[in-house]
Design a protein around this motif. Sequence first.
Motif, mmCIF file in Angstrom:
data_model
loop_
_atom_site.group_PDB
_atom_site.id
_atom_site.type_symbol
_atom_site.label_atom_id
_atom_site.label_comp_id
_atom_site.label_asym_id
_atom_site.label_seq_id
_atom_site.Cartn_x
_atom_site.Cartn_y
_atom_site.Cartn_z
ATOM 1 N N THR A 51 0.770 -1.065 -0.120
ATOM 2 C CA THR A 51 -0.156 0.036 -0.007
ATOM 3 C C THR A 51 0.772 1.127 -0.001
ATOM 4 O O THR A 51 0.693 2.107 -0.763
ATOM 5 N N ILE A 52 1.859 1.105 0.883
ATOM 6 C CA ILE A 52 2.829 2.509 0.989
ATOM 7 C C ILE A 52 3.680 2.700 -0.463
ATOM 8 O O ILE A 52 3.700 3.667 -0.897
ATOM 9 N N ALA A 53 4.001 1.355 -0.980
ATOM 10 C CA ALA A 53 4.788 1.469 -2.067
ATOM 11 C C ALA A 53 3.864 1.985 -3.292
ATOM 12 O O ALA A 53 4.585 2.724 -3.993
ATOM 13 N N GLU A 54 2.568 1.757 -3.349
ATOM 14 C CA GLU A 54 1.915 2.210 -4.409
ATOM 15 C C GLU A 54 1.466 3.668 -4.219
ATOM 16 O O GLU A 54 1.331 4.351 -5.258
ATOM 17 N N MET A 55 1.497 4.250 -3.054
ATOM 18 C CA MET A 55 1.068 5.474 -2.749
ATOM 19 C C MET A 55 2.267 6.582 -3.140
ATOM 20 O O MET A 55 1.967 7.590 -3.437
ATOM 21 N N THR A 56 3.447 5.940 -3.048
ATOM 22 C CA THR A 56 4.826 6.637 -3.080
ATOM 23 C C THR A 56 5.012 6.580 -4.518
ATOM 24 O O THR A 56 5.244 5.793 -5.173
ATOM 25 N N PRO A 57 5.430 8.009 -5.109
ATOM 26 C CA PRO A 57 6.008 8.204 -6.494
ATOM 27 C C PRO A 57 7.227 7.498 -6.684
ATOM 28 O O PRO A 57 8.094 7.313 -5.934
ATOM 29 N N GLY A 58 7.109 6.868 -7.811
ATOM 30 C CA GLY A 58 8.357 5.732 -8.366
ATOM 31 C C GLY A 58 7.683 4.182 -8.602
ATOM 32 O O GLY A 58 6.632 4.105 -8.216
ATOM 33 N N PRO A 59 8.737 3.495 -9.316
ATOM 34 C CA PRO A 59 8.295 2.089 -9.447
ATOM 35 C C PRO A 59 7.965 1.333 -8.013
ATOM 36 O O PRO A 59 8.745 1.676 -7.342
ATOM 37 N N ILE A 60 6.958 0.554 -8.080
ATOM 38 C CA ILE A 60 6.411 0.110 -6.971
ATOM 39 C C ILE A 60 7.396 -1.021 -6.431
ATOM 40 O O ILE A 60 7.719 -1.122 -5.007
#
Length: 227
Positions: A51-60
Amino acid sequence: MTANLWQLFLSFMQVGMFSIGGGYAAMPFIRSQVVSVHGWLTMSEFTDLVTIAEMTPGPIAVNAATFVGNRLAGFTGAIVATMGCILPSCLIVSLLAYLYRKYRQMDMLQNVLTCLRPAVVALIASAGLEILRQVIWPGGVISLSEVDVIGLVMAVAAFIVLRWRKWNPILVMLLCGAARLGIGDVACLVFGDMEQLDELFRVPHGLVEHDHALGVGYHGAAMDGIQ
């Protein structure tokens, strides 16, 4: 749980080397390394990571590597895990770009790319189903009586607005998070805690033994909740 930096680097180098098909295809590999093989994170923590990786700009996949590295070994761990994740792709893409420019008209190359697509679909579906299981059955037990109805409804609603309404994914995640917080606040005011609300929406155990009467059972569960 702490992790050796070299082990962290090697683990994410494997992720970067074998996760063909983009960031979501890397999720099964990351889960295997950090949850199953090394036990650095629990499945619940891994779901939060996605979830955090998806919300953060950049490749997941890169975001996930940075998050795991920071979680396990601080800033140095974040750098090591990120470098391990991107190094194989940097080398391989540079080589493939050269070969593709030179041999892109070859039928064999096109056939290889075509054959890889089903495998990529399977990898993405595998990661998605595992996360969906965590949402619908947060307790880990796959049973009709353990279904998290609130999580299921929110997942279906999010899928509908993403698939057919084309809403921004970040907006959908923010709205889902706000809705869950709102439901938690209401539960605390009305029921005293969230667990009582979960119990209200939980399917009774008796329904598992009477699958032929599910319609009547759901009606009874609703009436019990109202009473």
